[in-house]
Design an enzyme around this catalytic site. Sequence first.
Site, PDB file in Angstrom:
ATOM      1  N   ASN A   1       0.862  -1.183   0.000  1.00  0.00           N
ATOM      2  CA  ASN A   1       0.000   0.000   0.000  1.00  0.00           C
ATOM      3  C   ASN A   1       0.902   1.238   0.000  1.00  0.00           C
ATOM      4  OD1 ASN A   1      -1.830   2.027   0.535  1.00  0.00           O
ATOM      5  ND2 ASN A   1      -2.320   1.345   2.628  1.00  0.00           N
TER       6      ASN A   1
ATOM      7  N   LYS B   1       0.037   4.257  -0.293  1.00  0.00           N
ATOM      8  CA  LYS B   1      -0.644   5.439   0.284  1.00  0.00           C
ATOM      9  C   LYS B   1      -0.411   6.656  -0.636  1.00  0.00           C
ATOM     10  CE  LYS B   1      -0.184   3.316   4.746  1.00  0.00           C
ATOM     11  NZ  LYS B   1      -0.176   3.432   6.184  1.00  0.00           N
TER      12      LYS B   1
ATOM     13  N   HIS C   1      -9.534   1.134   5.104  1.00  0.00           N
ATOM     14  CA  HIS C   1      -8.246   1.350   5.776  1.00  0.00           C
ATOM     15  C   HIS C   1      -8.458   2.329   6.935  1.00  0.00           C
ATOM     16  CE1 HIS C   1      -4.156   2.602   6.579  1.00  0.00           C
ATOM     17  NE2 HIS C   1      -3.766   1.506   5.967  1.00  0.00           N
TER      18      HIS C   1
ATOM     19  N   GLU D   1      -6.866   4.759   7.853  1.00  0.00           N
ATOM     20  CA  GLU D   1      -6.674   6.175   7.493  1.00  0.00           C
ATOM     21  C   GLU D   1      -7.904   6.732   6.778  1.00  0.00           C
ATOM     22  OE1 GLU D   1      -2.846   5.560   5.652  1.00  0.00           O
ATOM     23  OE2 GLU D   1      -2.043   5.138   7.652  1.00  0.00           O
TER      24      GLU D   1
ATOM     25  N   GLU E   1      -5.371  -4.946  10.750  1.00  0.00           N
ATOM     26  CA  GLU E   1      -4.333  -3.945  10.966  1.00  0.00           C
ATOM     27  C   GLU E   1      -4.634  -3.173  12.250  1.00  0.00           C
ATOM     28  OE1 GLU E   1      -2.280  -2.676   7.101  1.00  0.00           O
ATOM     29  OE2 GLU E   1      -4.103  -1.492   7.239  1.00  0.00           O
TER      30      GLU E   1
ATOM     31  N   GLY F   1       2.577   2.245  10.781  1.00  0.00           N
ATOM     32  CA  GLY F   1       3.590   3.296  10.659  1.00  0.00           C
ATOM     33  C   GLY F   1       4.327   3.600  11.947  1.00  0.00           C
TER      34      GLY F   1
ATOM     35  N   SER G   1       3.340  -2.109  10.381  1.00  0.00           N
ATOM     36  CA  SER G   1       4.786  -2.208  10.636  1.00  0.00           C
ATOM     37  C   SER G   1       5.389  -3.556  10.251  1.00  0.00           C
ATOM     38  CB  SER G   1       5.103  -1.864  12.092  1.00  0.00           C
ATOM     39  OG  SER G   1       4.798  -0.500  12.339  1.00  0.00           O
TER      40      SER G   1
HETATM   41  P1  PGA Z   1       2.874   0.320   7.579  1.00  0.00           P
HETATM   42  O1  PGA Z   1       1.401   0.546   6.991  1.00  0.00           O
HETATM   43  O2  PGA Z   1       3.391  -0.989   7.007  1.00  0.00           O
HETATM   44  O3  PGA Z   1       3.672   1.492   7.096  1.00  0.00           O
HETATM   45  O4  PGA Z   1       2.750   0.247   9.052  1.00  0.00           O
HETATM   46  C1  PGA Z   1       0.510  -0.523   6.826  1.00  0.00           C
HETATM   47  C2  PGA Z   1      -0.797  -0.017   6.279  1.00  0.00           C
HETATM   48  O5  PGA Z   1      -1.239   1.066   6.683  1.00  0.00           O
HETATM   49  O6  PGA Z   1      -1.424  -0.666   5.436  1.00  0.00           O
END
Ligand code: PGA
Length: 247
Positions: free
Chosen positions: A5, A7, A93, A95, A163, A169, A208
């Site tokens: 992803n 983003k 997601h 976000e 997640e 992140g 992560s």
């Molecule tokens: P990350 O993000 O691997 O940077 O923690 C995962 C995600 O938001 O899908």
Amino acid sequence: MVVGNWKMNGLRETLKEARHVNDAISASNQLSLVDVILCPPATLLISMSNELNLQVIRLGAQDCHTSLSGAYTGDISAEMLADAGASAVIIGHSERRGDHSETDKDVLSKQIAVHRAGLLSIVCIGETLGQRQADLTTMVVERQLEKSLGPQSTAQNTVVAYEPVWAIGSGVTPSLKEVSEIHSVIRGHLKLRFKEDGTKMRILYGGSVKPQNARDLMALENVNGALVGGASLNAADFLSIISASLN
Ligand code: PGA
């Protein structure tokens, strides 16, 4: 399955990372056993679908609108994403749920739209830190599954991505035991609701995931792959996560 992803990262020059991944998978019998999906910003879908071998890496989008077409400024329908080369869409997601106030009901409408367009839905669920500290993880995850996944979900058209919001992140992940426990709760829910399909539906872990922890996470029962954010932007890291999924 390993899903990257990107983003809101990636200009056309970022494509060279995707090309590296594409070439490395093409050159390896082993890596080609993994179902790899890259989800760049929508602006890159057309150029990536022209430049990559979509038999090797499939493309996905990060969100979609619920309608087929219409007066929705700034939005993109699932059919348009399919037209641009996507075969999957990430929905729900954290976000999107957090920054755009998307509810489980919105996620369900989007899942129906994704399936209407004949695409794979990658449905994200996961608890916040506050919810985990209040011991609400199982309840939150069960509620999200119940309300975000429609009865039309099958093992072919749906992937669930667990997640934990606090792991995204942050460089912090739950313990392997915690991941294992919640993935088994998710599997239990899917089996109860979708029977045979529920036993086969893939459940990814996200938050992560790095080359250092990918192997242990994906070796757990009921962890059928990873949803990777930051580490998917770097070809070497992403490739090492893809190869970790083979063991
Ligand atoms: P990350 O993000 O691997 O940077 O923690 C995962 C995600 O938001 O899908």
